[in-house]
Design a protein around this motif. Structure first.
Motif, PDB file in Angstrom:
ATOM      1  N   CYS A  44      12.542  56.657  39.268  1.00  0.00           N
ATOM      2  CA  CYS A  44      11.945  57.378  38.146  1.00  0.00           C
ATOM      3  C   CYS A  44      12.226  58.875  38.285  1.00  0.00           C
ATOM      4  O   CYS A  44      12.245  59.422  39.386  1.00  0.00           O
ATOM      5  CB  CYS A  44      10.435  57.148  38.089  1.00  0.00           C
ATOM      6  SG  CYS A  44       9.962  55.475  37.574  1.00  0.00           S
ATOM      7  N   ALA A  70      11.542  64.833  33.707  1.00  0.00           N
ATOM      8  CA  ALA A  70      11.342  63.913  32.597  1.00  0.00           C
ATOM      9  C   ALA A  70      10.883  64.653  31.345  1.00  0.00           C
ATOM     10  O   ALA A  70      11.309  64.356  30.227  1.00  0.00           O
ATOM     11  CB  ALA A  70      10.308  62.850  32.993  1.00  0.00           C
ATOM     12  N   GLU A  71      10.012  65.653  31.517  1.00  0.00           N
ATOM     13  CA  GLU A  71       9.539  66.418  30.363  1.00  0.00           C
ATOM     14  C   GLU A  71      10.669  67.237  29.762  1.00  0.00           C
ATOM     15  O   GLU A  71      10.788  67.370  28.547  1.00  0.00           O
ATOM     16  CB  GLU A  71       8.375  67.333  30.787  1.00  0.00           C
ATOM     17  CG  GLU A  71       7.123  66.570  31.209  1.00  0.00           C
ATOM     18  CD  GLU A  71       6.555  65.722  30.079  1.00  0.00           C
ATOM     19  OE1 GLU A  71       6.755  66.103  28.902  1.00  0.00           O
ATOM     20  OE2 GLU A  71       5.926  64.697  30.369  1.00  0.00           O
ATOM     21  N   ARG A 105       6.452  56.441  31.250  1.00  0.00           N
ATOM     22  CA  ARG A 105       6.586  57.891  31.083  1.00  0.00           C
ATOM     23  C   ARG A 105       7.832  58.461  31.756  1.00  0.00           C
ATOM     24  O   ARG A 105       8.489  59.341  31.206  1.00  0.00           O
ATOM     25  CB  ARG A 105       5.350  58.593  31.640  1.00  0.00           C
ATOM     26  CG  ARG A 105       4.072  58.337  30.869  1.00  0.00           C
ATOM     27  CD  ARG A 105       2.968  59.262  31.312  1.00  0.00           C
ATOM     28  NE  ARG A 105       3.314  60.671  31.066  1.00  0.00           N
ATOM     29  CZ  ARG A 105       2.537  61.695  31.418  1.00  0.00           C
ATOM     30  NH1 ARG A 105       1.386  61.469  32.048  1.00  0.00           N
ATOM     31  NH2 ARG A 105       2.904  62.936  31.162  1.00  0.00           N
ATOM     32  N   TYR A 106       8.152  57.964  32.947  1.00  0.00           N
ATOM     33  CA  TYR A 106       9.192  58.602  33.736  1.00  0.00           C
ATOM     34  C   TYR A 106      10.365  57.674  34.069  1.00  0.00           C
ATOM     35  O   TYR A 106      11.229  58.041  34.878  1.00  0.00           O
ATOM     36  CB  TYR A 106       8.600  59.132  35.050  1.00  0.00           C
ATOM     37  CG  TYR A 106       7.414  60.027  34.846  1.00  0.00           C
ATOM     38  CD1 TYR A 106       7.506  61.168  34.057  1.00  0.00           C
ATOM     39  CD2 TYR A 106       6.186  59.725  35.427  1.00  0.00           C
ATOM     40  CE1 TYR A 106       6.410  61.986  33.850  1.00  0.00           C
ATOM     41  CE2 TYR A 106       5.078  60.544  35.237  1.00  0.00           C
ATOM     42  CZ  TYR A 106       5.198  61.669  34.444  1.00  0.00           C
ATOM     43  OH  TYR A 106       4.117  62.484  34.243  1.00  0.00           O
ATOM     44  N   PRO A 160       8.318  64.310  37.201  1.00  0.00           N
ATOM     45  CA  PRO A 160       7.627  64.682  35.958  1.00  0.00           C
ATOM     46  C   PRO A 160       8.250  65.872  35.242  1.00  0.00           C
ATOM     47  O   PRO A 160       8.435  65.847  34.027  1.00  0.00           O
ATOM     48  CB  PRO A 160       6.206  65.001  36.446  1.00  0.00           C
ATOM     49  CG  PRO A 160       6.041  64.189  37.690  1.00  0.00           C
ATOM     50  CD  PRO A 160       7.396  64.169  38.328  1.00  0.00           C
ATOM     51  N   GLN A 174       3.438  54.788  34.705  1.00  0.00           N
ATOM     52  CA  GLN A 174       4.439  55.610  35.386  1.00  0.00           C
ATOM     53  C   GLN A 174       5.845  55.238  34.924  1.00  0.00           C
ATOM     54  O   GLN A 174       6.684  56.112  34.694  1.00  0.00           O
ATOM     55  CB  GLN A 174       4.308  55.421  36.894  1.00  0.00           C
ATOM     56  CG  GLN A 174       5.208  56.314  37.724  1.00  0.00           C
ATOM     57  CD  GLN A 174       4.693  57.729  37.852  1.00  0.00           C
ATOM     58  OE1 GLN A 174       3.600  58.030  37.384  1.00  0.00           O
ATOM     59  NE2 GLN A 174       5.479  58.591  38.470  1.00  0.00           N
TER      60      GLN A 174
END
Length: 272
Positions: A258, A264-265, A210-211, A261, A207
């Motif tokens: 964080c 972040a993408e 990725r973020y 999602p 996690q």
């Protein structure tokens, strides 16, 4: 109340074990360091950096050998995370953060020496790895794991270990913990549940990879968590609520920072 000091620690804190005091101070040192990046003002920077320096020197003042490992591990992780961050020039960033890391180590050493932590060096010189009771306990406790691969249950080590104990000490000592957090969890929970704990830790790391925000605050907070984790390899501080709760609070703060999602993408998509 009145607290009597011992020759194995220069500080007396709310914890019974000076190693637990050291772990708490390691975490707070890096949290203060993270707070210094919240505002780009001299008062904020120097105030919080002073707090970080005092906490780090206090951790060294406990004369805990694990504190040395923890602080150095945290500083190294912070330097690596800043080197791998995506902002700025790579070559210039490498030189800057390596220089700051070396300076941080020197400041901690000087401050600790000023507080009288030179006795910590004497502890390293006078102790032998092969004769340390902690390492002998680890080897002796493997008999419990061999007899109970499914685990003995949390908090049962003090009652189960005497049936398998062959370790001899100069004075009678009752061991309630293995003095190593990973080994403690393995003996208590067994191979299956320890594997689940390790998998859960892997999900948390995934996690963050990725973020995560990959900024200075996150790097400092992760460095504090890593310092306590490194120290826990040779201690059982996370068995104490006074260490575990702040540790989990900082971990929750890092995860809470964080990016979602979707956001972040989008941040990783090239700009056309």
């Amino acid at each position: 109340g009145h607290f009597a000091t011992t020759n194995r620690s220069l500080l007396v804190g709310p914890f019974v074990n000076s190693n637990h005091t050291a772990e708490f101070l390691e975490l707070t040192a890096f949290v203060c360091f993270a707070c210094s990046f919240q505002r780009n003002t001299a008062l904020n920077r120097y105030g919080w950096c002073t707090g970080a320096l005092l906490c780090a020197a206090g951790a060294m003042g406990t004369m805990s050998r694990g504190a040395v490992v923890g602080i150095l591990a945290g500083i190294c992780l912070f330097a690596v995370l800043r080197y791998l961050s995506s902002d700025g020039d790579r070559g210039a960033r490498q030189k800057i953060w390596v220089a700051w890391s070396v300076l941080a180590v020197l400041l901690v050493v000087v401050a600790a020496g000023a507080l009288g932590a030179g006795a910590l060096v004497d502890r390293f010189r006078s102790s032998s790895v092969g004769d340390d009771v902690r390492f002998l306990l680890w080897r002796d406790s493997l008999k419990v794991l061999g007899a109970h691969p499914a685990g003995i249950g949390r908090g049962a080590f003090e009652r189960v270990y005497p049936a398998y104990r062959t370790l001899k000490t100069a004075i009678p000592v009752t061991f309630a913990f293995v003095e190593s957090q990973p080994l403690q969890l393995l003996i208590d929970c067994g191979w299956l549940f320890s594997g689940l704990i390790l998998a859960s830790a892997g999900i948390v790391v995934r996690q963050l990879v990725r973020y995560g925000r990959r900024d200075k605050i996150e790097a400092a907070l992760l460095a504090g968590l890593f310092a306590v984790t490194a120290h826990s390899l040779v201690d059982f501080g996370l068995e104490t609520l006074g260490v575990m709760l702040p540790f989990l609070a900082i971990l929750a703060t890092v995860l809470g920072r964080c990016a979602p999602p979707n956001q972040a993408e989008q941040s990783r998509m090239p700009a056309w």
